[in-house]
Design a protein around this motif. Sequence first.
Motif, PDB file in Angstrom:
ATOM      1  N   LEU A 248      -7.167  21.255  -2.361  1.00  0.00           N
ATOM      2  CA  LEU A 248      -6.513  20.943  -3.620  1.00  0.00           C
ATOM      3  C   LEU A 248      -6.763  19.498  -3.970  1.00  0.00           C
ATOM      4  CD1 LEU A 248      -3.036  22.550  -2.930  1.00  0.00           C
ATOM      5  CD2 LEU A 248      -4.819  23.498  -4.341  1.00  0.00           C
ATOM      6  N   GLY A 249      -6.540  19.109  -5.214  1.00  0.00           N
ATOM      7  CA  GLY A 249      -6.649  17.708  -5.614  1.00  0.00           C
ATOM      8  C   GLY A 249      -5.360  16.986  -5.304  1.00  0.00           C
ATOM      9  N   GLY A 250      -5.362  15.679  -5.448  1.00  0.00           N
ATOM     10  CA  GLY A 250      -4.141  14.904  -5.259  1.00  0.00           C
ATOM     11  C   GLY A 250      -4.209  14.059  -4.007  1.00  0.00           C
TER      12      GLY A 250
ATOM     13  N   GLN B 265     -10.833  36.170   7.073  1.00  0.00           N
ATOM     14  CA  GLN B 265     -11.912  35.712   6.199  1.00  0.00           C
ATOM     15  C   GLN B 265     -13.169  36.537   6.421  1.00  0.00           C
ATOM     16  OE1 GLN B 265     -11.783  31.538   7.372  1.00  0.00           O
ATOM     17  NE2 GLN B 265     -10.818  30.964   5.426  1.00  0.00           N
ATOM     18  N   GLN B 266     -13.502  36.795   7.666  1.00  0.00           N
ATOM     19  CA  GLN B 266     -14.710  37.564   7.973  1.00  0.00           C
ATOM     20  C   GLN B 266     -14.587  38.993   7.445  1.00  0.00           C
ATOM     21  OE1 GLN B 266     -15.685  37.781  12.143  1.00  0.00           O
ATOM     22  NE2 GLN B 266     -17.822  38.217  11.705  1.00  0.00           N
ATOM     23  N   ARG B 267     -13.452  39.649   7.692  1.00  0.00           N
ATOM     24  CA  ARG B 267     -13.244  41.030   7.250  1.00  0.00           C
ATOM     25  C   ARG B 267     -13.295  41.188   5.736  1.00  0.00           C
ATOM     26  NH1 ARG B 267      -8.010  42.909  10.754  1.00  0.00           N
ATOM     27  NH2 ARG B 267      -9.023  42.947  12.782  1.00  0.00           N
TER      28      ARG B 267
ATOM     29  N   GLN C  66      -9.971  27.474   7.517  1.00  0.00           N
ATOM     30  CA  GLN C  66      -8.951  26.786   6.740  1.00  0.00           C
ATOM     31  C   GLN C  66      -8.512  27.688   5.604  1.00  0.00           C
ATOM     32  OE1 GLN C  66     -10.309  22.963   5.428  1.00  0.00           O
ATOM     33  NE2 GLN C  66      -9.955  22.046   7.418  1.00  0.00           N
ATOM     34  N   LEU C  67      -7.246  27.552   5.249  1.00  0.00           N
ATOM     35  CA  LEU C  67      -6.731  28.329   4.142  1.00  0.00           C
ATOM     36  C   LEU C  67      -7.126  27.642   2.850  1.00  0.00           C
ATOM     37  CD1 LEU C  67      -5.044  30.756   3.246  1.00  0.00           C
ATOM     38  CD2 LEU C  67      -3.082  29.239   3.215  1.00  0.00           C
ATOM     39  N   ASN C  68      -8.232  28.093   2.269  1.00  0.00           N
ATOM     40  CA  ASN C  68      -8.702  27.519   1.012  1.00  0.00           C
ATOM     41  C   ASN C  68      -8.174  28.379  -0.133  1.00  0.00           C
ATOM     42  OD1 ASN C  68     -10.444  29.795   0.960  1.00  0.00           O
ATOM     43  ND2 ASN C  68     -11.944  28.660   2.150  1.00  0.00           N
TER      44      ASN C  68
ATOM     45  N   LEU D  66      -1.446  34.993  -2.183  1.00  0.00           N
ATOM     46  CA  LEU D  66      -0.578  33.817  -2.171  1.00  0.00           C
ATOM     47  C   LEU D  66      -1.042  32.823  -3.220  1.00  0.00           C
ATOM     48  CD1 LEU D  66      -0.402  33.340   1.694  1.00  0.00           C
ATOM     49  CD2 LEU D  66       1.418  34.217   0.229  1.00  0.00           C
ATOM     50  N   ASN D  67      -0.106  32.158  -3.856  1.00  0.00           N
ATOM     51  CA  ASN D  67      -0.418  31.117  -4.811  1.00  0.00           C
ATOM     52  C   ASN D  67      -0.453  29.786  -4.056  1.00  0.00           C
ATOM     53  OD1 ASN D  67      -0.531  29.190  -6.809  1.00  0.00           O
ATOM     54  ND2 ASN D  67       1.152  30.026  -8.004  1.00  0.00           N
ATOM     55  N   PRO D  68      -1.615  29.117  -3.993  1.00  0.00           N
ATOM     56  CA  PRO D  68      -1.706  27.858  -3.244  1.00  0.00           C
ATOM     57  C   PRO D  68      -0.667  26.823  -3.677  1.00  0.00           C
ATOM     58  CG  PRO D  68      -3.894  28.598  -3.877  1.00  0.00           C
ATOM     59  CD  PRO D  68      -2.908  29.502  -4.559  1.00  0.00           C
ATOM     60  N   ALA D  69      -0.350  26.763  -4.960  1.00  0.00           N
ATOM     61  CA  ALA D  69       0.628  25.782  -5.438  1.00  0.00           C
ATOM     62  C   ALA D  69       2.015  26.064  -4.863  1.00  0.00           C
ATOM     63  CB  ALA D  69       0.667  25.783  -6.958  1.00  0.00           C
ATOM     64  N   ASP D  70       2.324  27.340  -4.594  1.00  0.00           N
ATOM     65  CA  ASP D  70       3.623  27.680  -4.015  1.00  0.00           C
ATOM     66  C   ASP D  70       3.704  27.320  -2.533  1.00  0.00           C
ATOM     67  OD1 ASP D  70       4.396  28.697  -6.464  1.00  0.00           O
ATOM     68  OD2 ASP D  70       4.004  30.795  -5.902  1.00  0.00           O
TER      69      ASP D  70
END
Length: 190
Positions: free
Chosen positions: A12-14, A79-81, A89-91, A100-104
């Motif tokens: 994410l940015g920031g 990720q592989q499946r 990493q959870l990108n 999932l919403n990354p911002a949440d």
Amino acid sequence: MKRSAMLFGLLLGGPLLLSPLLAPVPAAAQAPPALTYAQPLGPEAVNRVQDRLRQAGAYSGRVDGIWGPDSQTALERYQQRNGLQVTGQLNQATATVLGLNPADLVGGPPGPAPAASAETLSEAVVRNVQGRLRSLGFYRSGVDGIWGPTTQAAIEQFQQGRGLQPNGQLTPATAAAMGLDPNNLAAPAR
């Protein structure tokens, strides 16, 4: 950097942590190292990720809010499946496929909070901290409720293993990473 000590984060940015990715390249063709940005996730966000990985059949461990080797392996397996780039990493792409919403997942920056000092900790709190460190594999001495060099060294090792500042102090961030309530250190681990 040890695999278990790698930061788990979102791209994410920031204002985020910087971690260079170094790859061996011949000196003549060496370009500046690429940078990734990682925002550590709190225990509640890790719980949500572990729960989604469990629902997807990639994680069979305990949903405890602590990112460890089992969680890491489950994320890579997921990720592989799912035909995602296996980064460990959870990108954003992985979070989205997990639903999932990354911002949440990433909360606002925590305000500064004081570390608990050894002089202010009750015997019950020290026992709870020692017991938790023991269950996580960082403390091998007796759970005696006495804050000493062995307890402090275990805290430092835990902090180092979780990408926290290894200062040996029981900070709110350290307590939360251990699965303890920073506002009630005597409460059982989550």
